[in-house]
Motif scaffolding. Structure first.
Motif, short mmCIF file in Angstrom:
data_model
loop_
_atom_site.label_atom_id
_atom_site.label_comp_id
_atom_site.label_asym_id
_atom_site.label_seq_id
_atom_site.Cartn_x
_atom_site.Cartn_y
_atom_site.Cartn_z
N ARG A 10 0.82 -1.21 0.00
CA ARG A 10 0.00 0.00 0.00
C ARG A 10 0.85 1.26 0.00
O ARG A 10 0.38 2.34 -0.35
CB ARG A 10 -0.91 0.02 1.22
CG ARG A 10 -1.97 -1.08 1.26
CD ARG A 10 -2.66 -1.08 2.59
NE ARG A 10 -1.71 -1.29 3.68
CZ ARG A 10 -1.97 -1.06 4.97
NH1 ARG A 10 -3.15 -0.60 5.31
NH2 ARG A 10 -1.08 -1.30 5.89
N PHE A 11 2.10 1.12 0.41
CA PHE A 11 2.95 2.30 0.57
C PHE A 11 4.12 2.31 -0.41
O PHE A 11 5.07 3.05 -0.24
CB PHE A 11 3.44 2.40 2.01
CG PHE A 11 2.30 2.45 3.00
CD1 PHE A 11 1.48 3.55 3.06
CD2 PHE A 11 2.03 1.38 3.83
CE1 PHE A 11 0.41 3.60 3.95
CE2 PHE A 11 0.97 1.41 4.72
CZ PHE A 11 0.15 2.53 4.78
N ARG A 139 -3.04 3.38 8.81
CA ARG A 139 -1.67 3.02 9.14
C ARG A 139 -1.55 2.96 10.66
O ARG A 139 -1.75 3.97 11.34
CB ARG A 139 -0.68 4.05 8.59
CG ARG A 139 0.78 3.62 8.74
CD ARG A 139 1.73 4.74 8.35
NE ARG A 139 1.57 5.10 6.94
CZ ARG A 139 2.59 5.41 6.14
NH1 ARG A 139 3.82 5.37 6.58
NH2 ARG A 139 2.37 5.75 4.89
N GLY A 140 -1.27 1.76 11.17
CA GLY A 140 -1.26 1.59 12.62
C GLY A 140 -2.65 1.83 13.16
O GLY A 140 -3.65 1.30 12.67
N GLY A 141 -2.77 2.66 14.19
CA GLY A 141 -4.08 2.95 14.77
C GLY A 141 -4.72 4.20 14.22
O GLY A 141 -5.72 4.66 14.77
N ASN A 142 -4.17 4.77 13.13
CA ASN A 142 -4.68 6.02 12.58
C ASN A 142 -5.16 5.84 11.16
O ASN A 142 -4.75 4.92 10.45
CB ASN A 142 -3.58 7.10 12.61
CG ASN A 142 -3.08 7.38 14.01
OD1 ASN A 142 -3.85 7.69 14.91
ND2 ASN A 142 -1.78 7.27 14.20
N GLY A 192 -11.11 2.86 -5.92
CA GLY A 192 -10.41 1.59 -5.93
C GLY A 192 -9.19 1.66 -5.03
O GLY A 192 -9.12 2.49 -4.13
N ALA A 193 -8.24 0.79 -5.27
CA ALA A 193 -7.01 0.73 -4.48
C ALA A 193 -5.83 1.13 -5.36
O ALA A 193 -5.68 0.62 -6.47
CB ALA A 193 -6.80 -0.66 -3.92
N LEU A 194 -5.00 2.04 -4.84
CA LEU A 194 -3.83 2.49 -5.57
C LEU A 194 -2.66 2.68 -4.62
O LEU A 194 -2.85 2.95 -3.43
CB LEU A 194 -4.11 3.82 -6.30
CG LEU A 194 -5.01 3.76 -7.53
CD1 LEU A 194 -5.31 5.16 -8.04
CD2 LEU A 194 -4.37 2.92 -8.63
N PRO A 195 -1.43 2.56 -5.13
CA PRO A 195 -0.26 2.81 -4.29
C PRO A 195 -0.01 4.31 -4.14
O PRO A 195 -0.78 5.15 -4.61
CB PRO A 195 0.87 2.12 -5.07
CG PRO A 195 0.43 2.23 -6.50
CD PRO A 195 -1.08 2.10 -6.48
N LEU A 196 1.11 4.63 -3.50
CA LEU A 196 1.46 6.02 -3.27
C LEU A 196 1.88 6.73 -4.55
O LEU A 196 2.42 6.11 -5.47
CB LEU A 196 2.63 6.10 -2.29
CG LEU A 196 2.35 5.86 -0.81
CD1 LEU A 196 3.66 5.72 -0.05
CD2 LEU A 196 1.52 7.00 -0.22
N LEU A 197 1.64 8.03 -4.59
CA LEU A 197 2.24 8.91 -5.57
C LEU A 197 3.57 9.44 -5.04
O LEU A 197 3.76 9.54 -3.83
CB LEU A 197 1.32 10.10 -5.86
CG LEU A 197 0.05 9.85 -6.66
CD1 LEU A 197 -0.81 11.10 -6.65
CD2 LEU A 197 0.37 9.44 -8.09
N PRO A 198 4.48 9.86 -5.92
CA PRO A 198 5.70 10.51 -5.44
C PRO A 198 5.42 11.74 -4.57
O PRO A 198 6.20 12.06 -3.67
CB PRO A 198 6.42 10.90 -6.73
CG PRO A 198 5.91 9.93 -7.75
CD PRO A 198 4.48 9.65 -7.38
#
Length: 210
Positions: A10-11, A139-142, A192-198
């Motif tokens: 995801r990251f 991410r984690g608890g947030n 949908g689901a996508l990874p990170l952008l720069p």
């Protein structure tokens, strides 16, 4: 550590995935395109099922340069007609030289608003079918919301209340709480689901301004 975070798919930074995203995940709605300046509805509602498996909303949005105000509200699926708002994104062109107002709402009561100067880049007015994306990341608890305009990050916001797994919704109101018309056109939507952008920067790097 950053090397541990990158291993989570995801990251991973992958802008190409944004270019090749599955067009089958375009949101089909008779309400689109939607013009808040002329619509007779109270708001546009875009259903966002299957969070957090889906985590990225991409809109194509137009906002004229002379518009005073526009807004988007990220809500739980059962938002009770907009009474619960997880994240309120509200650029105001004429307030104190231009402000971005961010907030939340619980049981129809607004929380503590955070007001920041409008970013120079990306601009939030004078948009013509701009790509406006909300990436909602647990991410984690947030849960953090990253807002990008044409793949430049405008802001990052940490939710103050829990975003439960399941359905979310985006509401685009036609008027503010004082009855003033807002000025945004939403042409289409993708979820949908996508990874990170720069350009994505973690919430912790935004500092005390948020």
């Amino acid at each position: 550590r950053e090397d541990n975070v990158v291993q989570d798919p995801r990251f991973v930074v992958d802008e190409n995935a944004w270019e090749t995203r599955d067009v089958a995940k375009m949101v089909e709605s008779e309400a689109l395109p939607f013009d808040s300046a002329t619509s007779e509805e109270e708001y546009l509602e875009v259903p966002l099922p299957n969070f957090p498996e889906n985590d990225t909303l991409i809109l194509h949005v137009s906002v004229k340069a002379d518009v005073d105000i526009w807004a988007m509200n990220l809500c739980p699926g059962d938002h009770d007609d907009g009474a619960t708002v997880l994240y309120h994104f509200n650029p105001r062109r004429r307030e104190r030289g231009g402000r971005l107002v961010e907030n939340d709402k619980s049981e129809d009561d607004w929380g503590r608003a955070v007001k920041s100067p409008l970013p120079v880049k990306p601009g939030l007015f004078g948009l013509e079918k701009a790509e406006v994306a909300l990436r909602v990341v647990r991410r984690g608890g947030n849960v953090d919301v990253h807002v990008t305009i044409n793949r430049q990050q405008a802001t990052a916001w940490r939710l103050r209340s829990e975003a439960s797994a399941g359905a979310l919704a985006l509401l685009v109101p036609t008027r503010d709480d004082f009855g003033n018309r807002q000025g945004v056109v939403v042409h289409d939507a993708w979820w949908g689901a996508l990874p990170l952008l720069p350009a994505h920067r973690p919430y912790r790097e935004r500092g005390p301004a948020y």
